[in-house]
Design a protein around this motif. Structure first.
Motif, short mmCIF file in Angstrom:
data_model
loop_
_atom_site.label_atom_id
_atom_site.label_comp_id
_atom_site.label_asym_id
_atom_site.label_seq_id
_atom_site.Cartn_x
_atom_site.Cartn_y
_atom_site.Cartn_z
N GLY A 153 24.26 47.44 24.98
CA GLY A 153 23.27 46.46 24.57
C GLY A 153 21.87 46.86 25.02
N ARG A 154 20.99 45.89 25.08
CA ARG A 154 19.59 46.12 25.40
C ARG A 154 19.26 45.55 26.77
NH1 ARG A 154 14.55 43.02 22.70
NH2 ARG A 154 12.86 44.48 23.13
N ARG A 207 15.85 44.89 29.21
CA ARG A 207 14.39 44.90 29.35
C ARG A 207 14.03 44.62 30.80
NH1 ARG A 207 10.70 41.54 26.60
NH2 ARG A 207 9.28 43.32 26.60
N VAL A 230 23.47 51.69 26.58
CA VAL A 230 22.44 50.68 26.86
C VAL A 230 21.09 51.23 26.41
CG1 VAL A 230 21.25 49.36 28.65
CG2 VAL A 230 23.72 49.73 28.81
N ARG A 231 20.35 50.40 25.72
CA ARG A 231 18.99 50.76 25.32
C ARG A 231 18.01 50.14 26.32
NH1 ARG A 231 21.32 54.06 23.89
NH2 ARG A 231 22.01 54.67 21.80
N GLU A 233 14.52 49.43 28.21
CA GLU A 233 13.08 49.34 27.96
C GLU A 233 12.40 48.87 29.24
OE1 GLU A 233 10.01 46.39 25.58
OE2 GLU A 233 11.99 46.79 24.69
N ARG A 265 24.60 44.40 32.19
CA ARG A 265 23.59 45.45 32.20
C ARG A 265 22.71 45.34 33.45
NH1 ARG A 265 24.20 43.36 27.25
NH2 ARG A 265 22.46 41.90 27.47
#
Length: 324
Positions: A91-92, A94, A120-121, A123, A269
């Protein structure tokens, strides 16, 4: 309670209006309006105050949005863990981090995290202000000496302190103001120091005002004057006699905290990134951060990228994957 209606309500609350939420989700505005109205009828509560041009959450709406958003995220992550296996993190993610820590450490930490969790993306943005995690959509924030916040939980993972350093060639004479490199609008005529002989006042005369601690560090190394800098940033310079340590700034203890929204189940995450912080800084001392930064500089010096190597080849960063 209709979970779909609750999800639509949190979507509208997050975007601040039916139109913005409809465009973001690519769904009819009328459908979102109807689902929220049905939720209000079921709860017998008004969740939004509807004006001619704007839409504002009521007190009950704000409370529900904050709680429901976290619970819906937990539900989504739980079902994902069951479907894909609890060992996979995807997932993402931030993260917001303060400028100095981001400059000296977050690049290597991000690369290490990408190696551990390629699905995992990640940012990372840099900001020294206290961002609003819920409103701005962050999963984790790193803050320096944060104020108490009932909506956030977390722990300190690094400790530091400010010390006064200067070039070994800069003379220090009692009672005479020394040239100083200060940050931004700092306007003190003296610094209070704790040293081996007790507490003392050091008179200063600002000769440079710089907005970045990295710039201040470089200026002090170049002999521009004395400065107050984190121990983690200068400890290796002091050990190698590139800088002289004049004393510790009184009452300048620093703690870096990793914070996330308060909830019963921790985002997988976020938990994975907290594990990385624990592994990277097991004792949380300034010397650990200094060693981490120094090791990174050594790796950069001893293993430069090959000519024509793609961005990301450094530090074993994964190559971009195709989307097809």
């Amino acid at each position: 309670m209709d979970l779909l209606a609750l999800a639509d309500f949190t979507l509208v609350a997050r975007h601040g209006g039916f139109g913005k939420a409809a465009r973001a989700a690519r769904r009819p505005k009328a459908t979102l309006s109807r689902r929220v109205a049905e939720l209000e009828a079921a709860l017998d509560l008004r969740l939004f105050e509807r004006g001619q041009r704007d839409l504002k959450l009521t007190e009950e709406g704000r409370a529900l949005a904050a709680r429901a958003g976290a619970l819906l995220t937990e539900l989504e992550e739980t079902t994902a863990a069951i479907a894909f296996g609890s060992s996979r993190v995807r997932g993402r993610l931030r993260i917001s981090a303060p400028l100095l820590f981001a400059q000296v450490a977050m690049g290597r930490l991000a690369a290490a995290f990408a190696r551990r969790h390629p699905e995992v993306r990640l940012e990372v943005t840099t900001d020294d202000r206290a961002v609003d995690m819920i409103e701005e959509g962050y999963d984790l924030v790193i803050r320096v000496n944060p104020a108490a916040d009932a909506a956030l939980v977390g722990r300190p993972f690094l400790h530091d302190q400010l010390v006064v350093v200067a070039s070994p060639d800069l003379p220090r004479t009692d009672g005479v103001a020394v040239p100083a490199v200060v940050r931004g609008g700092e306007d003190h005529g003296s610094w209070r120091l704790d040293g081996p002989d007790g507490r003392a006042e050091l008179r200063i005369e600002p000769v440079l005002r710089l907005s970045s601690l990295v710039m201040i560090h470089d200026a002090v190394r170049a002999g521009a004057g004395a400065a107050r800098l984190p121990l983690s940033l200068v400890s290796r310079d002091v050990a190698r006699d590139r800088l002289a340590r004049w004393g510790d700034v009184a009452g300048s203890e620093i703690a870096l905290w990793a914070l996330y929204p308060s909830r019963r189940l921790l985002n997988a995450r976020v938990a994975a990134f907290l594990d990385l912080l624990r592994d990277s800084f097991p004792h949380g001392t300034p010397e650990e951060l200094a060693a981490f930064v120094d090791d990174g500089h050594t790796a950069l010096r001893d293993h430069p990228p090959a000519p024509g190597a793609p961005a990301g080849a450094m530090l074993g960063a994964p190559r971009p994957q195709g989307t097809g």
